[in-house]
Design an enzyme around this catalytic site. Sequence first.
Site, PDB file in Angstrom:
ATOM      1  N   GLU A  38       0.860  -1.192   0.000  1.00 29.48           N
ATOM      2  CA  GLU A  38       0.000   0.000   0.000  1.00 29.48           C
ATOM      3  C   GLU A  38       0.890   1.235   0.000  1.00 29.48           C
ATOM      4  O   GLU A  38       1.867   1.306   0.751  1.00 29.48           O
ATOM      5  CB  GLU A  38      -0.904  -0.005   1.234  1.00 29.48           C
ATOM      6  CG  GLU A  38      -1.739   1.255   1.407  1.00 29.48           C
ATOM      7  CD  GLU A  38      -2.564   1.243   2.683  1.00 29.48           C
ATOM      8  OE1 GLU A  38      -2.861   2.338   3.199  1.00 29.48           O
ATOM      9  OE2 GLU A  38      -2.899   0.145   3.189  1.00 29.48           O
TER      10      GLU A  38
ATOM     11  N   GLU B 130      -2.397  11.970   2.723  1.00 28.45           N
ATOM     12  CA  GLU B 130      -3.228  11.449   3.810  1.00 28.45           C
ATOM     13  C   GLU B 130      -3.062  12.313   5.051  1.00 28.45           C
ATOM     14  O   GLU B 130      -1.971  12.783   5.369  1.00 28.45           O
ATOM     15  CB  GLU B 130      -2.840   9.999   4.119  1.00 28.45           C
ATOM     16  CG  GLU B 130      -3.720   9.329   5.149  1.00 28.45           C
ATOM     17  CD  GLU B 130      -3.336   7.877   5.390  1.00 28.45           C
ATOM     18  OE1 GLU B 130      -4.207   7.083   5.804  1.00 28.45           O
ATOM     19  OE2 GLU B 130      -2.146   7.525   5.161  1.00 28.45           O
TER      20      GLU B 130
END
Length: 285
Positions: free
Chosen positions: A71, A76
Amino acid sequence: MVYVNNVGQAIMQVDRWTTLAPGQARNSVRIESYAVFNKGLFILDVEAAPWGCGVWPAWWTVGPNWPWGGEIDILEGVHDNVHNAMTFHTQPGCSLPTPNPKTSLGPNSTGWIESTDCNAFANSNSGCQTVDTSQASYGTQFNVLKGGVFAMMWADDGIRIWFFHRAAIPEDLQENAPQPNNWGTPVAFLHNTLCPTSKIFYDHQMIFDITFCGDWAGTSYISSGCPGTCSQRVMTPSNFANASWTINSLQVYRSPQISGASLALPRPRSLMYLSAGLILLLLYI
């Protein structure tokens, strides 16, 4: 909650008009690509990104059998944070280099290395994280400055992530002819000497989402200084006035010539350009 505005920008936002009962879920957006990627150059021009207490947005890519396949979290954050967090989550056997003990900076990156072990089964799945030093790489000031451009290059020698404020976007990016050799040191760099990236990362889909509470925003809610509880926060629609993406463009360059620091792309062999008008069509789940 998903549309193209009158100037051609793609908008993705949460339900910010419905008052909820306790425990009721608020509608949000998650968009995944049908396309699957193995290496490439991913460039996002974003004018505004979601933020606010209880909000947890991300632009990321992920493999088919998490954490196998890996990932990559490119953009974010949570709550009222002001620093973007770039994180890699993987199977065991992948790590970032040890940072400079005086500055916390990586040897080949400009960001602070917060954690070095990418193993999703260790350290409560914190992953290996690099945080942008800019206080306008996420949150309210990021949006005030009209965002900027994020670039993630997944190449043979590792994975690099850059961020450019709106006023500092390189000319080659503005001309849609990216030259990563000219961009300087990346904010984050996962080098293949400590992580066999060609084996760890494969068959990625691209994702945009806006999550409420959850493993990160939920567990850090009280310590962040946000009022009440996260579940109480979700009930009131006006709390999510800023929980919205405004995307100018998304470009994905794919080329067999991609090999890391030596990459030069006057024109890629294969180019997929997703304008704001097409992103909703091509990335719709």
